[in-house]
Structures are given as structure tokens and as C-alpha cells.
Design a protein around this motif. Structure first.
Motif, PDB file in Angstrom:
ATOM      1  N   ASP A   9      -5.560  -2.259  -2.294  1.00 58.47           N
ATOM      2  CA  ASP A   9      -4.479  -1.037  -1.943  1.00 58.47           C
ATOM      3  C   ASP A   9      -4.750   0.023  -3.121  1.00 58.47           C
ATOM      4  O   ASP A   9      -4.086   0.901  -3.034  1.00 58.47           O
ATOM      5  CB  ASP A   9      -3.082  -1.855  -1.797  1.00 58.47           C
ATOM      6  CG  ASP A   9      -3.071  -2.445  -0.487  1.00 58.47           C
ATOM      7  OD1 ASP A   9      -3.701  -2.146   0.407  1.00 58.47           O
ATOM      8  OD2 ASP A   9      -2.011  -3.457  -0.471  1.00 58.47           O
ATOM      9  N   VAL A  10      -5.037  -0.511  -4.262  1.00 62.73           N
ATOM     10  CA  VAL A  10      -4.836   0.348  -5.426  1.00 62.73           C
ATOM     11  C   VAL A  10      -5.872   1.437  -5.420  1.00 62.73           C
ATOM     12  O   VAL A  10      -5.652   2.846  -5.349  1.00 62.73           O
ATOM     13  CB  VAL A  10      -5.155  -0.389  -6.707  1.00 62.73           C
ATOM     14  CG1 VAL A  10      -5.554   0.571  -7.906  1.00 62.73           C
ATOM     15  CG2 VAL A  10      -3.947  -1.129  -7.095  1.00 62.73           C
ATOM     16  N   PRO A  11      -7.274   1.063  -4.982  1.00 61.23           N
ATOM     17  CA  PRO A  11      -8.244   2.254  -4.798  1.00 61.23           C
ATOM     18  C   PRO A  11      -7.844   3.073  -3.553  1.00 61.23           C
ATOM     19  O   PRO A  11      -8.207   4.422  -3.456  1.00 61.23           O
ATOM     20  CB  PRO A  11      -9.505   1.785  -4.589  1.00 61.23           C
ATOM     21  CG  PRO A  11      -9.353   0.059  -4.185  1.00 61.23           C
ATOM     22  CD  PRO A  11      -7.960  -0.140  -4.971  1.00 61.23           C
ATOM     23  N   PHE A  12      -7.344   2.476  -2.761  1.00 64.80           N
ATOM     24  CA  PHE A  12      -6.699   3.345  -1.143  1.00 64.80           C
ATOM     25  C   PHE A  12      -5.736   4.286  -1.594  1.00 64.80           C
ATOM     26  O   PHE A  12      -5.889   5.406  -1.305  1.00 64.80           O
ATOM     27  CB  PHE A  12      -6.319   2.453  -0.296  1.00 64.80           C
ATOM     28  CG  PHE A  12      -5.717   2.991   0.798  1.00 64.80           C
ATOM     29  CD1 PHE A  12      -6.401   3.497   1.798  1.00 64.80           C
ATOM     30  CD2 PHE A  12      -4.369   3.321   0.998  1.00 64.80           C
ATOM     31  CE1 PHE A  12      -6.192   3.866   3.081  1.00 64.80           C
ATOM     32  CE2 PHE A  12      -3.726   4.064   2.047  1.00 64.80           C
ATOM     33  CZ  PHE A  12      -4.686   4.511   3.281  1.00 64.80           C
ATOM     34  N   ALA A  13      -4.576   3.999  -2.320  1.00 61.67           N
ATOM     35  CA  ALA A  13      -3.489   4.663  -3.048  1.00 61.67           C
ATOM     36  C   ALA A  13      -4.263   6.025  -3.637  1.00 61.67           C
ATOM     37  O   ALA A  13      -3.704   6.973  -3.681  1.00 61.67           O
ATOM     38  CB  ALA A  13      -2.735   3.948  -3.837  1.00 61.67           C
ATOM     39  N   ALA A  34       0.878  -5.366  -7.670  1.00 57.31           N
ATOM     40  CA  ALA A  34       0.379  -4.938  -6.310  1.00 57.31           C
ATOM     41  C   ALA A  34       0.315  -6.401  -5.721  1.00 57.31           C
ATOM     42  O   ALA A  34      -0.029  -7.462  -5.907  1.00 57.31           O
ATOM     43  CB  ALA A  34      -0.883  -4.530  -6.351  1.00 57.31           C
ATOM     44  N   LYS A  35       0.277  -6.406  -4.174  1.00 54.29           N
ATOM     45  CA  LYS A  35       0.509  -7.179  -3.261  1.00 54.29           C
ATOM     46  C   LYS A  35      -1.154  -7.560  -3.179  1.00 54.29           C
ATOM     47  O   LYS A  35      -1.490  -8.826  -2.933  1.00 54.29           O
ATOM     48  CB  LYS A  35       1.100  -7.253  -2.156  1.00 54.29           C
ATOM     49  CG  LYS A  35       1.276  -8.341  -1.383  1.00 54.29           C
ATOM     50  CD  LYS A  35       2.537  -8.227  -0.215  1.00 54.29           C
ATOM     51  CE  LYS A  35       2.905  -9.480   0.407  1.00 54.29           C
ATOM     52  NZ  LYS A  35       3.973  -9.081   1.298  1.00 54.29           N
ATOM     53  N   LYS A  36      -1.945  -6.624  -2.714  1.00 51.80           N
ATOM     54  CA  LYS A  36      -3.354  -6.901  -2.764  1.00 51.80           C
ATOM     55  C   LYS A  36      -4.000  -5.724  -3.553  1.00 51.80           C
ATOM     56  O   LYS A  36      -4.532  -4.543  -2.951  1.00 51.80           O
ATOM     57  CB  LYS A  36      -3.801  -6.544  -1.135  1.00 51.80           C
ATOM     58  CG  LYS A  36      -3.441  -7.638  -0.307  1.00 51.80           C
ATOM     59  CD  LYS A  36      -3.616  -7.558   1.222  1.00 51.80           C
ATOM     60  CE  LYS A  36      -3.088  -8.865   2.281  1.00 51.80           C
ATOM     61  NZ  LYS A  36      -3.643  -8.600   3.338  1.00 51.80           N
ATOM     62  N   ARG A  48       0.972  -1.152  -0.019  1.00 47.63           N
ATOM     63  CA  ARG A  48       0.072   0.216  -0.035  1.00 47.63           C
ATOM     64  C   ARG A  48       0.947   1.384  -0.146  1.00 47.63           C
ATOM     65  O   ARG A  48       0.779   2.172  -0.663  1.00 47.63           O
ATOM     66  CB  ARG A  48      -0.913  -0.019   1.198  1.00 47.63           C
ATOM     67  CG  ARG A  48      -1.805   1.225   1.491  1.00 47.63           C
ATOM     68  CD  ARG A  48      -2.946   0.823   2.423  1.00 47.63           C
ATOM     69  NE  ARG A  48      -3.938  -0.103   2.190  1.00 47.63           N
ATOM     70  CZ  ARG A  48      -4.927  -0.305   2.767  1.00 47.63           C
ATOM     71  NH1 ARG A  48      -5.274   0.498   4.149  1.00 47.63           N
ATOM     72  NH2 ARG A  48      -5.633  -1.178   2.354  1.00 47.63           N
ATOM     73  N   GLY A  49       1.836   1.305   1.021  1.00 52.65           N
ATOM     74  CA  GLY A  49       2.757   2.452   0.789  1.00 52.65           C
ATOM     75  C   GLY A  49       3.444   2.705  -0.303  1.00 52.65           C
ATOM     76  O   GLY A  49       3.740   4.007  -0.736  1.00 52.65           O
ATOM     77  N   ASP A  50       3.983   1.595  -1.134  1.00 51.64           N
ATOM     78  CA  ASP A  50       4.700   1.824  -2.443  1.00 51.64           C
ATOM     79  C   ASP A  50       3.751   2.415  -3.589  1.00 51.64           C
ATOM     80  O   ASP A  50       4.166   3.157  -4.270  1.00 51.64           O
ATOM     81  CB  ASP A  50       5.187   0.552  -2.806  1.00 51.64           C
ATOM     82  CG  ASP A  50       6.070  -0.383  -1.878  1.00 51.64           C
ATOM     83  OD1 ASP A  50       6.910   0.500  -1.490  1.00 51.64           O
ATOM     84  OD2 ASP A  50       6.148  -1.392  -1.654  1.00 51.64           O
ATOM     85  N   LEU A  51       2.382   1.907  -3.479  1.00 55.99           N
ATOM     86  CA  LEU A  51       1.408   2.138  -4.470  1.00 55.99           C
ATOM     87  C   LEU A  51       1.135   3.597  -4.096  1.00 55.99           C
ATOM     88  O   LEU A  51       1.207   4.527  -5.048  1.00 55.99           O
ATOM     89  CB  LEU A  51       0.175   1.486  -4.487  1.00 55.99           C
ATOM     90  CG  LEU A  51       0.405   0.077  -4.937  1.00 55.99           C
ATOM     91  CD1 LEU A  51      -0.844  -0.714  -4.280  1.00 55.99           C
ATOM     92  CD2 LEU A  51       0.641  -0.031  -6.520  1.00 55.99           C
TER      93      LEU A  51
END
Length: 443
Positions: A213-217, A207-209, A20-23
């Protein structure tokens, strides 16, 4: 190769390495860039001291433009960017349009490279803007050749420096405002939507999840944009008289007026220069995902899939480098490049948003579990709003550039549409499934 077009179901790949942090770092780097640090002055020429309000409107419009992409990112894992969306949701021939459009879209990054040249030229005036722009994009090309792991780590470091620098500058600058920024003037409003964060959707494969994580980022970028873009516009337009800022291509006059010498230079590196570098750095992956998938499916020659020992598709990267450098070599302006890009990408964006609207019909099970808990009608409404805004931007772009550029841009897109239809009718396209319903652990 047979004459029929086939859709080949490919299993979902294993989870990638991006957390998540990377994205979020990559998404922030994509969106906080050239538009922030080169367009405030020109925008003030139209909007007066209300430039901050213009940016606020632009951010809101930008969000509604790209929200369908974010909805998709919370429903499906996407591997090949916009190409995968249309081929898997809309049809084979539409995939050709997107694949060939992505051959042209790196042109926008020429404007980012020129913006980088403008700022670094203030630090080393003996080197020309054009030279700095070309050297800058070549250095980032080399960085991307080192693979996704290095790219992600570099993005996280640069985006952290950028966020800290800009937050500190805006916070301090807001206390230095002397001009009447709440007196609205000007007949036109800026429509330069800050929306590049939606491109993080293309990183679904790595992405891992992905659907968590993509919409969160993407969504986390919006409050950052609101504070930094609107705050920066307030500071840039509020610390000096209008005539000293309006039309200027950088935010440096305002920064120079309120920051001491060494702090000013540190701000220039950590703020504007870092903003442009992080955006420019993302161009290679933005092109990589759709073009490599298109080559696997038969739209482009397969030799472009060759990778170096770090897993980087170096032929795609070399091509991207050439497309970015050519407009710089031919001395095209930042504004001209931006408007040509808007015209060229209109057809692709509308095609992609329409494809997203088919999500409930194409993948009803996944849609029923979408992270935003939207109904079919809700999705259709957001897609309609998006297409309307894209159309407004397209019309503005047509009337904002020289007629010859507008004619050529539209002609190029018509040729690409016809080419996609022709190759589809000819047959031999083998579409590999490149969007997937999320795995159980990702739901």
C-alpha cells in the motif's frame, strides 16, 4: 552502557491500522500544499506564460528524485523514516547525521504556516499573517496530540475536500484561459519539485500492508499532481495578463477573476487553505518517526519517548512546534526558509539514497521479491539520477540565499556529520532493527 555499538534485531511489529485509502489521503495532503498555492506567481516572473511547463518538468524531476524511496517502500517495511534506512542499510554513524538533521528539518513547515496566514488574511484582514500562522500550527499540534486514529480520519476528510475542490476549479478554469500559455518565454525554469508524497514511506510501521500500500499511495499521487499542479499553473497564468499575476504570492487574483463571490470564498477554504493545512498537518509525524527511533537507539535522550494517553510523543511534538514557530517570529520569508531547508537536507538525502542503493547487498532475499521487479543495475541507475538532481537543487539553493544563511546551513550540517562520527567512535549506540522484510501475507 557498554562501549561497543550494537545492532539489536527486533521482530517486525504487528500490522498497523492505516489502509491504502488512509495512506493515499495522507500522501496527497503532504504533497498538495504550499508550493502549489504560493510559488506560481513568483515562478511566472522567471518563466512567463510557460509556468505550467515549468511545473510539469518539476513534477517529473521530483519523481526521479524520490523514486528510490518508493522502490524501498515496495521492498521493505520502514518504521523510523530516513533514520531507519541509513542505520540498517549503510552504517551507524550515518544514522547520527539523519537523526540530528531531522531536528532541523521542521523549519520548512514555517513557510507552510506563513502561506496559511497569507490566505486566511484575505478572509479576515484584521488579523495579521504572523498571528494566523502561529495559531494555525498550534491548532494542528493539538489535533496531532489526539493520536494516529484521529489524525488519519482528519487527513482523509481534508484530502477529499481538497482533491474535489481543486479538480473542479482546474476543470472550470481551463475553459477560461485567455492568455497565450503555449508561447514560451523566460530564461529560467522553476525547479520546485513536487515530491512530498514519498514521506508516506515513514508510515510503514502504522500501515496494514506496508509494501503493497505504501508504494501504491505514492505512485497514485503522481497523476493527481500532474493534473492539479499543471492545470492550476495553466489557469493561474492564463486567465489574466502576465503583469497582474507574475510575482504575486497567492493564486487569488486568477481565482477572483473567474469565480463569483461566495464560490470564490468556498474555493479559498476548500482549495488553497485546505492544501496548506493538510501539508502542515503532516510535519509532526514526519519528525516523530525518525526522532523516536533515534532516541531508542541512544542518539537522543530517552525522555522524549514519553507518550500521552493517545499514544502521541508529546515532547517530540512540542519541540517540532517550537522549530516551526521560531522562523515566523523572526520574520523570515517563505523563499528564504525553503532554500535554507534545501541546503540543510542535501547531505541527509544523498546519504539516504546511497543507503537505498545497498539494498540488494544488505537484504538480497527481500530485494529479489521487490514489487517493481528491478535488477541491481536498475536500482543503481535510479539512485544515481536521484543524487544528481538533489545536487542540482543544492547548488541552486546555495546561490539563491544570502551568503550568511548558506554558510550557516553548511556549517550546521558539517557539525552534525562530525558529531555523528564522534558518538559512533565513542560507542554505546544500540541500533534497533527498524526496517523489515515483509510478512508472507504482505507479499
Amino acid at each position: 552502557m557498554g562501549n561497543k555499538n550494537l545492532i539489536v534485531n527486533k521482530p517486525e511489529p504487528k500490522p498497523g491500522i492505516l489502509k491504502r485509502g488512509d495512506l493515499f489521503a495522507i500522501a496527497v495532503g503532504m504533497v498538495i500544499g504550499s508550493g502549489m498555492v504560493t510559488l506560481i506567481g513568483p515562478a511566472m516572473a522567471y518563466t512567463g506564460y510557460s509556468v505550467w511547463l515549468a511545473y510539469l518538468v518539476a513534477i517529473i524531476m521530483g519523481f526521479f528524485m524520490v523514486f528510490p524511496y518508493i522502490i524501498l517502500g515496495g521492498t521493505m517495511r520502514v518504521a523510523g523514516g530516513p533514520y531507519s534506512i541509513v542505520t540498517n542499510l549503510s552504517g551507524v554513524s550515518a544514522g547520527g547525521l539523519v537523526a540530528y538533521t531531522k531536528l532541523v528539518t521542521p523549519i520548512l513547515n514555517s513557510s507552510f504556516a506563513l502561506a496559511l496566514g497569507l490566505y486566511i488574511n484575505n478572509l479576515i484582514p484584521n488579523v495579521t499573517v504572523k498571528t494566523i500562522a502561529i495559531v494555525g500550527i498550534v491548532v494542528l499540534f493539538i489535533l496531532n496530540l489526539l493520536g494516529m486514529d484521529i489524525f488519519a480520519k482528519a487527513s482523509k476528510i481534508m484530502s477529499t475536500v481538497l482533491l474535489v475542490t481543486m479538480i473542479l476549479y482546474v476543470t472550470f478554469g481551463l475553459t477560461q484561459i485567455k492568455q497565450p500559455i503555449f508561447q514560451f518565454s523566460g530564461e529560467k525554469m522553476l525547479i520546485n519539485s513536487a515530491n512530498g508524497y514519498y514521506n508516506i514511506l515513514w508510515y510503514g510501521k502504522d500501515a496494514k500492508k506496508a509494501t503493497k500500500d505504501v508504494p501504491f499511495a505514492s505512485m497514485m499521487c503522481v497523476p493527481c499532481l500532474l493534473f492539479i499542479y499543471v492545470g492550476l499553473a495553466m489557469v493561474t497564468g492564463g486567465v489574466l495578463p502576465h503583469d497582474e499575476v507574475a510575482g504575486v504570492e497567492t493564486i487569488l487574483p486568477a481565482a477572483q477573476a473567474i469565480l463569483p463571490g461566495w464560490i470564490y470564498k468556498a474555493f479559498m477554504i476548500g482549495g488553497p487553505i485546505m492544501a496548506i493545512v493538510t501539508t502542515l498537518n503532516g510535519v509532526f509525524n514526519d519528525v516523530k518517526y525518525p526522532l523516536t527511533q533515534a532516541a531508542k537507539d541512544g542518539w537522543l535522550p530517552r525522555f522524549i519517548l514519553k507518550e500521552n494517553r493517545f499514544g502521541a510523543p508529546y515532547i517530540v511534538y512540542i519541540y517540532t512546534l517550537i522549530v516551526v514557530v521560531l522562523p515566523i517570529m523572526f520574520d523570515m520569508s517563505i523563499v528564504t526558509i525553503t532554500n535554507i531547508f534545501q541546503v540543510i537536507t542535501f547531505f541527509m538525502n544523498v546519504t539516504v539514497v546511497y543507503a537505498i542503493s545497498r539494498l540488494p547487498k544488505r537484504y538480497p532475499e527481500a530485494w529479489g521479491k521487490n514489487k517493481f521487479h528491478l535488477s541491481d543495475r536498475g536500482l543503481y541507475a535510479f539512485c544515481t539520477i536521484s543524487i544528481i538532481i538533489y545536487t542540482v537543487i543544492f547548488v541552486k539553493g546555495i546561490f539563491s540565499i544570502q551568503p550568511i544563511y548558506a554558510v550557516v546551513a553548511v556549517a550546521v550540517m558539517i557539525v552534525l556529520i562530525i558529531l555523528g562520527i564522534y558518538l559512533t567512535q565513542k560507542g554505546g549506540i544500540h541500533i534497533e532493527t527498524s526496517i523489515w522484510q515483509p510478512a508472507e501475507e504482505d507479499k
